[in-house]
Design a protein around this motif. Structure first.
Motif: not given
Length: 817
Positions: A524-528, A536-541, A545-553
């Motif tokens: 739960m972090w800053g919006s990408p 695109y590449w960071r989304a695949w990374r 790595l099984r990291t899921h971003l939940l934007p905190a804004f």
């Protein structure tokens, strides 16, 4: 033992305790029996796996054959016990005992999936490793934890590249205690070691012969059994001291406690030793100690303070030391009293938390196989290598150095500090000028305290002289921006070395909690989009790595419902983010009657804001997991992180933290003040005595986890408010901060939401903001807060601080629903 006293970390734990049992009643055998009883009394389920089971009589005198006959039975029992236990506690020793007993226990424990803790003992370890390190070290590296009873052994293992935590021997203070007012026989000398050549009982007898002319009524009792018995009897006769010597044979705990209470002095004549329990038991019994200064003894006995030390084999020195104590009651009482104080540190109540912490460390070990193991050991290191980061190698170093003694870590800090200062003075135009102005010579730095000769580094200093900070030999630098807690934007640069060190420090702290890179993670972090960091590449990374971003804004009820559904679908092993945002999610889940404590989350990592205790309790209750506090920032680096034992450990290999008053002078440890940071891996763009804008205090205690890393006692004032849009949407204050922080004209700012229809922005700008930029700022605020909200941009010359001295860059006076 009487009664059961369950201790957290032991209750219900299934332990296979691997070690020797009496007979013979040696130190390691006695410790094994005692530890088993203590662990059971504390609520653990203990299965003893005896490494010296009974053997047929016909092999009693054939040592090599005896060991081989015992081995099949031992290995079979070990295999079965390892399958039942959660962890194996292996009581290890040097010599063939290691190869036939301890090493197989490590490998079988790993094969059976049990955690393995090696408890290494023995004063002959130095010679053993000198001969057979190539055979021993590979097995030790497979253990999940290595503990030793003394600083002596910890240092020896450190020389071999192995990190060992110190868990001292235990002395039973209920059994070993002073005799009180009962009459003692005068000049009764106790020697409580086995009758083996390594313990040099012969020198004790020779010392007695030299002592008797001065103290003719002296008597000596030699306890224990062993192959030296007949030779020692003959020597006593030849020396003419046989009438003054008693060979007491094998003694149980009660008999030994009685002998200690009847003694006036303990003599330890050993030629090799580590941390003999006989000394601890004598101290606990109020008996002064004379010992040879071999092996680990000088780490235990401090000459002239709690005992007397003599050279090994020096019978005359032994006799002289004994005469001094037997003829000077005052000195004997002083040393005995100091020894009794030392013995208290070896009580089970003191040692149990240290051992419990190591057990939890083993049980929380990150997975070494499966998808997580592949990511942590292969994929992520490959990514770092491609980015020319050295984080994987640094992680391995940090996981060793965290167990170093505090003084060793301070020595490492000093060496790295000296290198940083010399490099900055030679290659950074800014620091070359600063050093000249203050008459500062990096070559004369002999202590961290010498940093006080330099001025505090402020954000304005970096913003005003940014190009001059870069060193002439710096490689490719990455530009970074942060608003910091004061709201004063900062643009700075970091090199690959600093990034590698920060990644490694964070990686190590993550692993403390039994999770690793590659475990499912929700952030739960800053919006990408706001950070312009997602592609695109960071989304695949992130998927790999099984990291899921939940934007905190945007934290509207509908968005929070989406997050709850995402968490239940993903079932992460760890949750990472702003504590305020995670608490908001927890409150929303409670309102929606959605459970979060069944997701399988192992730990909640809170960072970027001050973590309040009520937030910790709320998050722990909601997610059914411990909450770990982290402290750091883009500018200062990864500074400190909380371990499972509650210590907020400073990343001391890379970070020096000072706590100073308003005049920049250091405050006493434990007192609050401004946090000032020197980042030892910032050679490309030096951060030396950088003011973080935070308030905190250093801790003087040590952590039960056994790590030598220093502690922060508190961090005050880090807080980020939420703001509420006109339609009732709650969003993180960073949604507004990011609008302002990257603008070069703005030196400092503060956002004050006075109501849902009015927000005021205090701005320190150089030069004055043009109308077009003001309109652009207002438009972006409207996009987040609502078109009908009045945005007032107020130019000011400075941003006033809060009463606490802390600058808050977002303040909302709107109550959240």
């Amino acid at each position: 033992m009487t009664g059961r006293h369950q201790i957290p970390g032991f209750a219900g734990l299934r332990i296979a305790l691997v070690g020797p049992l009496p007979p013979p009643s040696g130190g390691i055998a006695n410790q094994t029996v005692q530890l088993a009883a203590l662990l059971r009394d504390a609520g653990a389920e203990v299965e003893l796996v005896q490494v010296n089971p009974p053997h047929p009589r016909w092999v009693a005198n054939l040592r090599g054959v005896r060991a081989l006959v015992r081995l099949p039975c031992y290995l079979w029992r070990l295999w079965r016990a390892a399958g039942r236990a959660q962890l194996l506690h292996v009581m290890a020793h040097s010599g063939w005992s290691w190869h036939l007993c301890a090493a197989p226990a490590i490998w079988i424990g790993r094969l059976r999936g049990a955690g393995v803790l090696v408890n290494y003992r023995g004063g002959e370890a130095h010679a053993f490793f000198a001969r057979q390190a190539a055979l021993v070290v590979p097995s030790l590296q497979r253990a999940d934890a290595l503990v030793v009873p003394s600083e002596f052994l910890a240092g020896l293992f450190r020389q071999r590249g192995l990190a060992a935590a110190i868990v001292p021997n235990v002395v039973d203070l209920a059994r070993f205690h002073p005799a009180g007012d009962s009459d003692k026989p005068r000049a009764h000398i106790l020697v409580a070691r086995h009758l083996e050549a390594v313990y040099d009982n012969a020198s004790a007898l020779r010392a007695l012969a030299l002592l008797l002319p001065t103290v003719p009524h002296a008597r000596m009792t030699l306890c224990g059994e062993g192959p030296e018995l007949d030779r020692l009897r003959q020597l006593a006769s030849e020396l003419g001291v046989d009438r003054a010597v008693r060979f007491a044979g094998r003694n149980g705990h009660e008999q030994m406690a009685h002998l200690c209470r009847q003694a006036d002095l303990l003599l330890n004549p050993s030629l090799a030793d580590n941390m003999p329990n006989s000394i601890l038991e004598a101290w606990a019994s109020g008996v002064p100690v004379v010992s040879t200064g071999v092996g680990g003894i000088p780490y235990l006995v401090h000459h002239g303070e709690d005992g007397l030390l003599v050279a090994p084999g020096d019978s005359a020195a032994m006799a002289g030391a004994m005469v001094a104590l037997l003829t000077d009651a005052g000195s004997a009482r002083r040393l005995a009293a100091a020894g009794a104080t030392q013995a208290q540190r070896h009580a089970w109540t003191q040692v149990a938390p240290l051992l419990s912490a190591q057990y939890r460390r083993v049980l929380k070990r990150p997975p070494s196989s499966g998808y997580t193991g592949w990511v942590a050991r292969r994929l992520f290191p490959l990514q770092e290598w491609l980015k020319r980061h050295d984080s994987h190698r640094l992680l391995q170093e940090l996981e060793h150095s965290q167990w170093w003694l505090a003084e060793d870590l301070e020595a490492l800090q000093l060496r790295r500090l000296q290198g940083l200062l010399r490099h900055a003075g030679e290659h950074s135009p800014y620091y070359r000028r600063v050093f000249a102005e203050h008459g500062f010579d990096p070559d004369k730095v002999q202590h961290r305290r010498d940093l006080h000769c330099l001025p505090i580094l402020r954000k304005a200093d970096i913003n005003d002289h940014r190009k001059d900070f870069c060193t002439r030999d710096s490689g490719t630098l990455q530009s970074m921006t942060t608003g910091g807690s004061s709201g004063e934007p900062l643009i700075f640069h970091v090199g690959k070395a600093r990034v590698s060190h920060d990644v490694a420090a964070k990686w190590r702290a993550t692993r403390w909690w039994g999770v690793d890179i590659g475990d499912r993670e929700a952030v739960m972090w800053g919006s990408p989009i706001e950070l312009k960091a997602q592609d695109y590449w960071r989304a695949w990374r992130d998927r790999l790595l099984r990291t899921h971003l939940l934007p905190a804004f945007d934290l509207s009820p509908a968005r929070l419902d989406t997050y709850l559904a995402s968490l239940r679908r993903q079932r992460p092993a760890m949750l990472f983010g702003y504590p305020s945002v995670m608490c908001l999610l927890a409150r929303h889940a409670r309102q929606r009657r959605v459970r979060l404590d069944d997701l399988g989350i192992k730990v909640v990592f809170a960072t970027a804001e001050r973590l309040y205790e009520e937030q910790r309790a709320q998050l722990a209750d909601a997610f059914g997991a411990p909450v770990a506090n982290g402290y750091g920032g883009r500018d200062a680096g990864f500074l400190a992180h909380e371990c499972p034992e509650g210590g907020l450990h400073i990343s001391a290999e890379d970070i020096i933290i000072e706590i100073v008053d308003q005049q920049g002078q250091p405050v006493p440890d434990g007192d609050s003040g401004a946090i000032v940071v020197t980042h030892l891996a910032s050679a490309d763009f030096p951060f030396i005595r950088y003011a973080t804008g935070d308030i905190g205090a250093l801790d003087t205690r040590t952590c039960a986890c056994g790590r030598g890393l220093p502690l922060l006692k508190s961090i005050d004032g880090r807080t980020t408010d939420f703001v509420v849009a006109r339609d009732g949407t709650v969003m993180h204050g960073l949604a507004l901060i990011y609008i302002l922080r990257d603008l070069a004209q703005i030196r400092a700012f503060k956002i004050i939401q006075e109501s849902v229809v009015r927000t005021r922005i205090l701005v320190v700008a150089t030069p004055q903001l043009p109308l077009s930029l003001k309109q652009d700022i207002a438009a972006k605020f409207h996009a987040r807060l609502g078109a009908g909200v009045k945005i007032v941009i107020e130019p000011v010359t400075a941003i006033p601080a809060e009463a606490s001295g802390k600058h808050r860059y977002v303040v909302s006076h709107v109550a959240q629903q």
